[in-house]
Design an enzyme around this catalytic site. Structure first.
Site: not given
Ligand SMILES: *Cc1c(COP(=O)(O)O)cnc(C)c1O
Length: 382
Positions: A335, A134
């Site tokens: 998933s 991410h």
């Molecule tokens: C959505 C997501 C995040 C970030 O989360 P937020 O709650 O939007 O800050 C981090 N890692 C993964 C794999 C995600 O899908």
């Protein structure tokens, strides 16, 4: 004030807004309502009811500081927050007395917290994460000014273990911090934590830290019968889970969990502001823990098991429907993220999909019905 007058005060607005302001609110609400129904490209559960919590909106409550330390600020939900951490300790397979955590503003803050702890424990470590990770993680390592190497990914979204091994070999004199994905955003891929630990052992790296980004799958894997290894029992040192994704909440939130002794070490390192200043943010949302707690009180673990089973059934149905039309859709085991070739622009736009190069995905959250899947598949095939 008597109880009776307190409860009428919460059910009736103290003053109605002027008509032009009300009109603006009505318009915004109706835009949000119509957007919500078409939402299939982002992993957000729209199916929740927190109306019993509305009276709490009348008070300024604040969970400032460590939820496990007494706070001078009375209007808090620290006790509820500790119960949420206990629930997540169970889900993430760590004894509650060994666990520490807090309710964050979302997955990003949880990742930042895990990586911050890792950096405090191993200041000269090299950080490794795959290119499938991410976007928040690259930002986090920059904020932490941590040395990092981005590792290639395999086509299915899992980290490329050969590339990881090669990079660790070159830097085997340094402690290693591994950011493992437990359900990537785009493909729902889970990095094999056992294999990552084998690589570290083979390269004789004994100082290491594994943070798991389990934003979405952290609420899926605990509720399936044969999960990929994901928890503290698999060897992770901290984990971040989003609250507004699978649990569903009207405001962004999440949970970060780690091992208590790590936090005590960080606490000592910043003793001049008081050991209880262990969280990243100072003033913290007190409603978010209450919502997460309420969701578990409402559904129970059995309820989440059913929600997750329903999501995975819909995902399997979607893959089948796509494939029947000759569209090569696929998903990982356990998933709800269904990956398929990026459709035409109009289809893409209509369904608010998240793109990445040549692929698109949908996430079969509870509000995504089979009728929605049928319509989407018809749009993609047409
Ligand atoms: C959505 C997501 C995040 C970030 O989360 P937020 O709650 O939007 O800050 C981090 N890692 C993964 C794999 C995600 O899908």
């Amino acid at each position: 004030m008597t109880n009776a007058s307190a409860s009428t005060a919460t059910s009736m607005p103290k003053a109605l807004p002027p008509p032009e302001i009300q009109k603006r609110l009505d318009q915004l609400l109706s835009d949000i309502q119509s957007a919500a129904a078409q939402q299939i490209g982002y992993p957000v559960n729209q199916d929740f009811d927190y109306s019993p919590l509305v009276p709490f909106l009348d008070y300024s409550i604040n969970n400032v500081g460590d939820p496990f330390y007494p706070s001078n600020f009375w209007g808090n939900t620290h006790e509820i927050e500790r119960e949420v951490i206990d629930i997540f300790a169970g889900l993430m397979r760590i004894a509650p007395e060994d666990a520490w955590g807090y309710v964050t503003s979302g997955g990003t803050e949880g990742n930042m917290y895990g990586l911050y702890l890792a950096r405090e424990l191993f200041p000269n470590a090299m950080f490794y994460f795959s290119e499938e990770t991410h976007y928040s993680v690259l930002k986090n390592v920059r904020v932490l000014n941590a040395r990092h190497i981005m590792i290639r990914r395999q086509e299915n979204g899992e980290i490329d273990y050969d590339d990881l091994e090669a990079m660790i070999r070159v830097n085997r004199d340094l402690p290693a911090v591994i950011m493992a994905n437990v359900g990537t955003t785009m493909r729902g891929a889970v990095d094999d934590i056992g294999r990552i630990r084998d690589i570290l052992r083979d390269q004789a790296v004994t100082s290491y830290y594994i943070h798991a980004d389990a934003a979405l799958s952290g609420m899926i894997l605990p509720f399936v019968s044969n999960p990929q290894p994901y928890g503290f029992d698999a060897g992770i040192d901290s984990v971040s889970v989003s609250g507004h994704k699978l649990i569903g909440a009207p405001l962004p939130c999440g949970v970060v969990l780690t091992k208590r002794p790590y936090v005590e070490r960080v606490g000592r390192a910043i003793e001049y502001v008081g050991v209880e200043d262990t969280t990243l943010s100072g003033s913290r949302n007190a409603l978010a823990p209450l919502m997460i707690w309420y969701a578990f009180a409402q559904h129970g673990h059995e309820g989440f098991r059913n929600i997750v089973a329903g999501m995975l059934d819909t995902a399997e149905y979607a893959v089948g429907q796509f494939n029947e039309r000759g569209i090569p859709a696929w998903r990982h085991r356990n998933s709800a993220t269904v990956v398929f070739p990026r459709p035409r622009r109009e289809v893409f736009h209509k369904w608010q999909m998240a793109p990445e190069g040549e692929i698109a995905h949908i996430i079969t959250m509870p509000h995504v019905s089979r009728e929605i899947i049928d319509e989407l598949v018809a749009d993609c095939a047409g």
